[in-house]
Write a protein that holds these residues in place. Sequence first.
Motif, PDB file in Angstrom:
ATOM      1  N   ALA A  32      28.123  46.906  29.644  1.00  0.00           N
ATOM      2  CA  ALA A  32      29.374  46.165  29.470  1.00  0.00           C
ATOM      3  C   ALA A  32      30.381  47.098  28.830  1.00  0.00           C
ATOM      4  CB  ALA A  32      29.140  44.937  28.599  1.00  0.00           C
ATOM      5  N   GLY A  33      31.444  47.352  29.504  1.00  0.00           N
ATOM      6  CA  GLY A  33      32.418  48.271  28.935  1.00  0.00           C
ATOM      7  C   GLY A  33      33.700  48.324  29.724  1.00  0.00           C
ATOM      8  N   ASN A  34      33.682  48.955  30.869  1.00  0.00           N
ATOM      9  CA  ASN A  34      34.887  49.098  31.668  1.00  0.00           C
ATOM     10  C   ASN A  34      35.049  47.885  32.576  1.00  0.00           C
ATOM     11  OD1 ASN A  34      37.061  49.893  33.133  1.00  0.00           O
ATOM     12  ND2 ASN A  34      36.166  51.762  33.931  1.00  0.00           N
ATOM     13  N   TRP A  35      35.672  46.844  32.057  1.00  0.00           N
ATOM     14  CA  TRP A  35      35.759  45.581  32.781  1.00  0.00           C
ATOM     15  C   TRP A  35      36.650  45.671  34.005  1.00  0.00           C
ATOM     16  CZ3 TRP A  35      32.047  42.444  32.032  1.00  0.00           C
ATOM     17  CH2 TRP A  35      31.382  42.449  30.802  1.00  0.00           C
ATOM     18  N   ARG A  36      37.619  46.576  34.005  1.00  0.00           N
ATOM     19  CA  ARG A  36      38.504  46.715  35.162  1.00  0.00           C
ATOM     20  C   ARG A  36      37.752  47.180  36.405  1.00  0.00           C
ATOM     21  NH1 ARG A  36      43.952  46.318  34.421  1.00  0.00           N
ATOM     22  NH2 ARG A  36      44.643  46.287  32.262  1.00  0.00           N
ATOM     23  N   SER A  37      36.653  47.875  36.214  1.00  0.00           N
ATOM     24  CA  SER A  37      35.899  48.381  37.363  1.00  0.00           C
ATOM     25  C   SER A  37      34.923  47.344  37.929  1.00  0.00           C
ATOM     26  CB  SER A  37      35.129  49.640  36.973  1.00  0.00           C
ATOM     27  OG  SER A  37      34.100  49.329  36.053  1.00  0.00           O
ATOM     28  N   VAL A  38      34.654  46.293  37.195  1.00  0.00           N
ATOM     29  CA  VAL A  38      33.639  45.321  37.627  1.00  0.00           C
ATOM     30  C   VAL A  38      34.002  44.649  38.955  1.00  0.00           C
ATOM     31  CG1 VAL A  38      32.419  43.189  37.036  1.00  0.00           C
ATOM     32  CG2 VAL A  38      32.750  44.953  35.305  1.00  0.00           C
ATOM     33  N   PRO A  39      35.183  44.054  39.103  1.00  0.00           N
ATOM     34  CA  PRO A  39      35.476  43.389  40.386  1.00  0.00           C
ATOM     35  C   PRO A  39      35.457  44.364  41.563  1.00  0.00           C
ATOM     36  CG  PRO A  39      37.072  42.736  38.726  1.00  0.00           C
ATOM     37  CD  PRO A  39      36.257  43.846  38.137  1.00  0.00           C
ATOM     38  N   THR A  40      35.971  45.555  41.364  1.00  0.00           N
ATOM     39  CA  THR A  40      36.008  46.548  42.438  1.00  0.00           C
ATOM     40  C   THR A  40      34.614  46.984  42.843  1.00  0.00           C
ATOM     41  OG1 THR A  40      38.092  47.352  41.531  1.00  0.00           O
ATOM     42  CG2 THR A  40      36.960  48.789  43.079  1.00  0.00           C
ATOM     43  N   ARG A  46      37.081  38.210  41.494  1.00  0.00           N
ATOM     44  CA  ARG A  46      37.516  37.690  40.195  1.00  0.00           C
ATOM     45  C   ARG A  46      38.302  38.779  39.479  1.00  0.00           C
ATOM     46  NH1 ARG A  46      35.913  32.223  39.309  1.00  0.00           N
ATOM     47  NH2 ARG A  46      34.077  31.885  40.576  1.00  0.00           N
ATOM     48  N   CYS A  47      39.146  38.390  38.543  1.00  0.00           N
ATOM     49  CA  CYS A  47      39.840  39.393  37.751  1.00  0.00           C
ATOM     50  C   CYS A  47      38.896  39.902  36.657  1.00  0.00           C
ATOM     51  CB  CYS A  47      41.122  38.828  37.153  1.00  0.00           C
ATOM     52  SG  CYS A  47      40.881  37.565  35.896  1.00  0.00           S
ATOM     53  N   SER A  48      39.232  41.047  36.111  1.00  0.00           N
ATOM     54  CA  SER A  48      38.363  41.658  35.104  1.00  0.00           C
ATOM     55  C   SER A  48      38.238  40.776  33.864  1.00  0.00           C
ATOM     56  CB  SER A  48      38.887  43.043  34.718  1.00  0.00           C
ATOM     57  OG  SER A  48      40.208  42.964  34.239  1.00  0.00           O
ATOM     58  N   LYS A  49      39.304  40.078  33.504  1.00  0.00           N
ATOM     59  CA  LYS A  49      39.256  39.201  32.334  1.00  0.00           C
ATOM     60  C   LYS A  49      38.257  38.063  32.552  1.00  0.00           C
ATOM     61  CE  LYS A  49      42.070  36.305  29.347  1.00  0.00           C
ATOM     62  NZ  LYS A  49      43.428  35.781  29.103  1.00  0.00           N
ATOM     63  N   SER A  50      38.257  37.506  33.749  1.00  0.00           N
ATOM     64  CA  SER A  50      37.320  36.433  34.069  1.00  0.00           C
ATOM     65  C   SER A  50      35.877  36.922  33.969  1.00  0.00           C
ATOM     66  CB  SER A  50      37.607  35.902  35.477  1.00  0.00           C
ATOM     67  OG  SER A  50      36.708  34.883  35.818  1.00  0.00           O
ATOM     68  N   CYS A  51      35.618  38.144  34.467  1.00  0.00           N
ATOM     69  CA  CYS A  51      34.271  38.717  34.394  1.00  0.00           C
ATOM     70  C   CYS A  51      33.856  38.929  32.942  1.00  0.00           C
ATOM     71  CB  CYS A  51      34.220  40.041  35.145  1.00  0.00           C
ATOM     72  SG  CYS A  51      34.444  39.870  36.928  1.00  0.00           S
ATOM     73  N   ARG A  52      34.776  39.481  32.135  1.00  0.00           N
ATOM     74  CA  ARG A  52      34.477  39.736  30.724  1.00  0.00           C
ATOM     75  C   ARG A  52      34.180  38.439  29.981  1.00  0.00           C
ATOM     76  NH1 ARG A  52      37.841  39.415  26.433  1.00  0.00           N
ATOM     77  NH2 ARG A  52      39.666  39.410  27.794  1.00  0.00           N
ATOM     78  N   LEU A  53      34.988  37.426  30.193  1.00  0.00           N
ATOM     79  CA  LEU A  53      34.785  36.156  29.496  1.00  0.00           C
ATOM     80  C   LEU A  53      33.507  35.457  29.945  1.00  0.00           C
ATOM     81  CD1 LEU A  53      38.433  34.782  29.389  1.00  0.00           C
ATOM     82  CD2 LEU A  53      37.090  35.741  27.506  1.00  0.00           C
ATOM     83  N   ARG A  54      33.197  35.551  31.239  1.00  0.00           N
ATOM     84  CA  ARG A  54      31.953  34.938  31.736  1.00  0.00           C
ATOM     85  C   ARG A  54      30.753  35.589  31.067  1.00  0.00           C
ATOM     86  NH1 ARG A  54      30.178  30.185  33.733  1.00  0.00           N
ATOM     87  NH2 ARG A  54      28.319  30.511  34.977  1.00  0.00           N
ATOM     88  N   TRP A  55      30.763  36.928  30.975  1.00  0.00           N
ATOM     89  CA  TRP A  55      29.669  37.656  30.341  1.00  0.00           C
ATOM     90  C   TRP A  55      29.587  37.310  28.856  1.00  0.00           C
ATOM     91  CZ3 TRP A  55      25.326  40.053  31.098  1.00  0.00           C
ATOM     92  CH2 TRP A  55      24.797  40.843  30.077  1.00  0.00           C
ATOM     93  N   THR A  56      30.694  37.386  28.173  1.00  0.00           N
ATOM     94  CA  THR A  56      30.721  37.188  26.721  1.00  0.00           C
ATOM     95  C   THR A  56      30.338  35.773  26.309  1.00  0.00           C
ATOM     96  OG1 THR A  56      32.467  38.841  26.544  1.00  0.00           O
ATOM     97  CG2 THR A  56      32.193  37.372  24.671  1.00  0.00           C
TER      98      THR A  56
END
Length: 75
Positions: A32-40, A46-56
Amino acid sequence: MVDEKLEVGAKKGPWTPEDDIILVTYIQEHGAGNWRSVPTNTGLSRCSKSCRLRWTNYLRPGIKRGNFTAEEQIN
């Protein structure tokens, strides 16, 4: 810099179990770190913020759900 809120095709609404599996698998492999790269890198729409919040808030190991114990209420 691209405003993710304006991103065309970003999925909104409830996460599916398949989305959760994709996100958890990616985090287990890459951390968990570079959230901007997750959707790509995952293909999640999903946007990176959505991925980060879902994980957290929901998928992170050790996250505790439910009522506080008596010991936790005292502290």
